[in-house]
Scaffold this motif. Structure first.
Motif, PDB file in Angstrom:
ATOM      1  N   GLY A  44       0.827  -1.217   0.000  1.00  0.00           N
ATOM      2  CA  GLY A  44       0.000   0.000   0.000  1.00  0.00           C
ATOM      3  C   GLY A  44       0.852   1.255   0.000  1.00  0.00           C
ATOM      4  N   CYS A  45       1.857   1.280   0.860  1.00  0.00           N
ATOM      5  CA  CYS A  45       2.761   2.438   0.923  1.00  0.00           C
ATOM      6  C   CYS A  45       3.502   2.612  -0.401  1.00  0.00           C
ATOM      7  CB  CYS A  45       3.786   2.258   2.039  1.00  0.00           C
ATOM      8  SG  CYS A  45       3.141   2.351   3.708  1.00  0.00           S
ATOM      9  N   LEU A  46       4.043   1.516  -0.918  1.00  0.00           N
ATOM     10  CA  LEU A  46       4.852   1.602  -2.130  1.00  0.00           C
ATOM     11  C   LEU A  46       4.012   1.957  -3.355  1.00  0.00           C
ATOM     12  CD1 LEU A  46       7.301  -1.355  -1.499  1.00  0.00           C
ATOM     13  CD2 LEU A  46       7.772   1.101  -1.295  1.00  0.00           C
ATOM     14  N   GLN A  47       2.815   1.405  -3.468  1.00  0.00           N
ATOM     15  CA  GLN A  47       1.965   1.763  -4.601  1.00  0.00           C
ATOM     16  C   GLN A  47       1.570   3.230  -4.543  1.00  0.00           C
ATOM     17  OE1 GLN A  47      -1.232  -1.134  -4.480  1.00  0.00           O
ATOM     18  NE2 GLN A  47      -0.260  -2.334  -6.101  1.00  0.00           N
ATOM     19  N   SER A  48       1.227   3.712  -3.353  1.00  0.00           N
ATOM     20  CA  SER A  48       0.872   5.125  -3.224  1.00  0.00           C
ATOM     21  C   SER A  48       2.054   6.016  -3.569  1.00  0.00           C
ATOM     22  CB  SER A  48       0.375   5.429  -1.808  1.00  0.00           C
ATOM     23  OG  SER A  48      -0.893   4.862  -1.616  1.00  0.00           O
ATOM     24  N   TYR A  49       3.244   5.618  -3.139  1.00  0.00           N
ATOM     25  CA  TYR A  49       4.440   6.394  -3.481  1.00  0.00           C
ATOM     26  C   TYR A  49       4.643   6.425  -5.001  1.00  0.00           C
ATOM     27  CZ  TYR A  49       9.177   7.658  -4.519  1.00  0.00           C
ATOM     28  OH  TYR A  49      10.265   8.255  -5.100  1.00  0.00           O
ATOM     29  N   HIS A  50       4.652   5.259  -5.613  1.00  0.00           N
ATOM     30  CA  HIS A  50       4.930   5.184  -7.055  1.00  0.00           C
ATOM     31  C   HIS A  50       3.851   5.861  -7.903  1.00  0.00           C
ATOM     32  CE1 HIS A  50       8.624   2.953  -6.881  1.00  0.00           C
ATOM     33  NE2 HIS A  50       8.066   2.099  -6.040  1.00  0.00           N
ATOM     34  N   ASP A  51       2.600   5.807  -7.448  1.00  0.00           N
ATOM     35  CA  ASP A  51       1.503   6.436  -8.183  1.00  0.00           C
ATOM     36  C   ASP A  51       1.304   7.896  -7.790  1.00  0.00           C
ATOM     37  OD1 ASP A  51       1.089   3.955  -9.333  1.00  0.00           O
ATOM     38  OD2 ASP A  51      -0.626   3.454  -8.059  1.00  0.00           O
ATOM     39  N   LYS A  52       2.065   8.361  -6.812  1.00  0.00           N
ATOM     40  CA  LYS A  52       1.949   9.725  -6.283  1.00  0.00           C
ATOM     41  C   LYS A  52       0.500  10.057  -5.950  1.00  0.00           C
ATOM     42  CE  LYS A  52       6.230  11.563  -8.027  1.00  0.00           C
ATOM     43  NZ  LYS A  52       6.914  12.594  -8.796  1.00  0.00           N
ATOM     44  N   ARG A  53      -0.082   9.215  -5.117  1.00  0.00           N
ATOM     45  CA  ARG A  53      -1.449   9.441  -4.657  1.00  0.00           C
ATOM     46  C   ARG A  53      -1.484   9.399  -3.133  1.00  0.00           C
ATOM     47  NH1 ARG A  53      -3.344   4.296  -3.393  1.00  0.00           N
ATOM     48  NH2 ARG A  53      -2.475   2.634  -4.655  1.00  0.00           N
ATOM     49  N   GLN A 112      10.382  12.950  16.706  1.00  0.00           N
ATOM     50  CA  GLN A 112      11.130  14.036  17.359  1.00  0.00           C
ATOM     51  C   GLN A 112      12.600  14.019  16.920  1.00  0.00           C
ATOM     52  OE1 GLN A 112      11.265  13.629  21.627  1.00  0.00           O
ATOM     53  NE2 GLN A 112      12.221  15.612  21.920  1.00  0.00           N
ATOM     54  N   MET A 113      13.187  12.839  16.862  1.00  0.00           N
ATOM     55  CA  MET A 113      14.595  12.706  16.461  1.00  0.00           C
ATOM     56  C   MET A 113      14.797  13.108  15.004  1.00  0.00           C
ATOM     57  SD  MET A 113      15.395   9.155  18.482  1.00  0.00           S
ATOM     58  CE  MET A 113      17.117   8.979  17.972  1.00  0.00           C
ATOM     59  N   LEU A 114      13.847  12.783  14.141  1.00  0.00           N
ATOM     60  CA  LEU A 114      13.928  13.204  12.735  1.00  0.00           C
ATOM     61  C   LEU A 114      13.905  14.716  12.641  1.00  0.00           C
ATOM     62  CD1 LEU A 114      11.486  10.589  11.209  1.00  0.00           C
ATOM     63  CD2 LEU A 114      13.911  10.809  10.617  1.00  0.00           C
ATOM     64  N   LYS A 115      12.985  15.335  13.367  1.00  0.00           N
ATOM     65  CA  LYS A 115      12.864  16.790  13.333  1.00  0.00           C
ATOM     66  C   LYS A 115      14.133  17.456  13.874  1.00  0.00           C
ATOM     67  CE  LYS A 115       7.834  16.971  13.481  1.00  0.00           C
ATOM     68  NZ  LYS A 115       6.645  17.355  14.249  1.00  0.00           N
ATOM     69  N   GLU A 116      14.744  16.852  14.881  1.00  0.00           N
ATOM     70  CA  GLU A 116      16.000  17.392  15.415  1.00  0.00           C
ATOM     71  C   GLU A 116      17.113  17.355  14.371  1.00  0.00           C
ATOM     72  OE1 GLU A 116      16.619  14.944  18.872  1.00  0.00           O
ATOM     73  OE2 GLU A 116      15.112  16.016  20.047  1.00  0.00           O
ATOM     74  N   ARG A 117      16.989  16.476  13.393  1.00  0.00           N
ATOM     75  CA  ARG A 117      17.958  16.366  12.298  1.00  0.00           C
ATOM     76  C   ARG A 117      17.520  17.199  11.088  1.00  0.00           C
ATOM     77  NH1 ARG A 117      18.618  11.846  15.233  1.00  0.00           N
ATOM     78  NH2 ARG A 117      20.558  10.672  15.075  1.00  0.00           N
ATOM     79  N   ASP A 118      16.492  18.014  11.261  1.00  0.00           N
ATOM     80  CA  ASP A 118      15.936  18.845  10.187  1.00  0.00           C
ATOM     81  C   ASP A 118      15.422  18.021   9.013  1.00  0.00           C
ATOM     82  OD1 ASP A 118      16.324  21.316  11.504  1.00  0.00           O
ATOM     83  OD2 ASP A 118      18.432  21.336  10.889  1.00  0.00           O
ATOM     84  N   ILE A 119      14.878  16.850   9.314  1.00  0.00           N
ATOM     85  CA  ILE A 119      14.216  16.023   8.315  1.00  0.00           C
ATOM     86  C   ILE A 119      12.713  16.233   8.508  1.00  0.00           C
ATOM     87  CG2 ILE A 119      13.783  13.681   7.501  1.00  0.00           C
ATOM     88  CD1 ILE A 119      16.608  12.943   8.506  1.00  0.00           C
ATOM     89  N   LYS A 120      12.061  16.640   7.435  1.00  0.00           N
ATOM     90  CA  LYS A 120      10.620  16.908   7.478  1.00  0.00           C
ATOM     91  C   LYS A 120       9.866  15.597   7.699  1.00  0.00           C
ATOM     92  CE  LYS A 120       6.865  18.765   4.724  1.00  0.00           C
ATOM     93  NZ  LYS A 120       6.455  19.324   3.426  1.00  0.00           N
ATOM     94  N   VAL A 121       8.782  15.668   8.435  1.00  0.00           N
ATOM     95  CA  VAL A 121       7.947  14.512   8.712  1.00  0.00           C
ATOM     96  C   VAL A 121       6.550  14.765   8.141  1.00  0.00           C
ATOM     97  CG1 VAL A 121       6.849  13.159  10.543  1.00  0.00           C
ATOM     98  CG2 VAL A 121       9.236  13.901  10.790  1.00  0.00           C
ATOM     99  N   VAL A 122       6.045  13.764   7.403  1.00  0.00           N
ATOM    100  CA  VAL A 122       4.682  13.809   6.878  1.00  0.00           C
ATOM    101  C   VAL A 122       3.960  12.597   7.423  1.00  0.00           C
ATOM    102  CG1 VAL A 122       3.229  13.673   4.808  1.00  0.00           C
ATOM    103  CG2 VAL A 122       5.359  15.006   4.755  1.00  0.00           C
ATOM    104  N   PHE A 123       2.814  12.825   8.062  1.00  0.00           N
ATOM    105  CA  PHE A 123       2.047  11.720   8.625  1.00  0.00           C
ATOM    106  C   PHE A 123       1.119  11.168   7.552  1.00  0.00           C
ATOM    107  CE2 PHE A 123       3.399  14.115  12.299  1.00  0.00           C
ATOM    108  CZ  PHE A 123       3.863  13.109  13.118  1.00  0.00           C
ATOM    109  N   GLY A 124       1.327   9.916   7.221  1.00  0.00           N
ATOM    110  CA  GLY A 124       0.475   9.239   6.260  1.00  0.00           C
ATOM    111  C   GLY A 124       1.233   8.727   5.059  1.00  0.00           C
ATOM    112  N   THR A 125       0.650   7.691   4.483  1.00  0.00           N
ATOM    113  CA  THR A 125       1.179   7.073   3.274  1.00  0.00           C
ATOM    114  C   THR A 125       0.014   6.799   2.330  1.00  0.00           C
ATOM    115  OG1 THR A 125       1.132   4.946   4.429  1.00  0.00           O
ATOM    116  CG2 THR A 125       3.272   6.055   4.272  1.00  0.00           C
ATOM    117  N   HIS A 126      -0.833   5.863   2.708  1.00  0.00           N
ATOM    118  CA  HIS A 126      -1.986   5.481   1.881  1.00  0.00           C
ATOM    119  C   HIS A 126      -3.220   5.425   2.745  1.00  0.00           C
ATOM    120  CE1 HIS A 126      -2.082   1.285   3.390  1.00  0.00           C
ATOM    121  NE2 HIS A 126      -0.792   1.501   3.541  1.00  0.00           N
ATOM    122  N   ARG A 127      -4.359   5.158   2.122  1.00  0.00           N
ATOM    123  CA  ARG A 127      -5.630   5.100   2.857  1.00  0.00           C
ATOM    124  C   ARG A 127      -5.786   3.814   3.594  1.00  0.00           C
ATOM    125  NH1 ARG A 127      -9.733   8.333  -0.988  1.00  0.00           N
ATOM    126  NH2 ARG A 127      -8.119   9.581  -1.876  1.00  0.00           N
TER     127      ARG A 127
END
Length: 112
Positions: free
Chosen positions: A19-28, A97-112
């Protein structure tokens, strides 16, 4: 844009990551934000399990360092990291929190 996906280790019991990979590849779904952008999936990673403290877990620290060293700009947090009530796992909260401390943006969600 260099992207990574973080999922729950327990999800491996039933999840193929499809689900995650299909959503990534289809940009949905959550990846629709990249519809006009070139992206590169750099990592599909898991937490190291419930009850671990990512802040002192050498393996997790190494994973996050590797993301940073390889220029990952954003990490999508898989839907599997929330419980049925929609609450984020405390282990994942700390990783976020650790990602943000490294200045890596976080997006919540992948697919439905």
């Amino acid at each position: 844009m260099k992207v990574a996906i973080l999922s729950c280790l327990k999800a491996n019991d039933v999840c193929t990551g499809m689900g995650c990979l299909q959503s990534y590849h289809d940009k949905r779904d959550a990846f629709l934000i990249y519809k006009d952008e070139e992206t590169r999936l750099m990592a599909f990673m898991h937490c190291n399990g419930c009850g671990t403290d990512p802040g002192i877990d050498e393996g997790m620290i190494e994973k996050l360092d590797r993301l940073q060293d390889n220029g990952v700009e954003v990490v999508h947090i898989g839907i599997c990291t929330k419980n049925k009530e929609g609450k984020l796992c405390t282990t994942i909260e700390r990783i976020v929190q650790m990602l943000k401390e490294r200045d890596i943006k976080v997006v919540f969600g992948t697919h439905r």
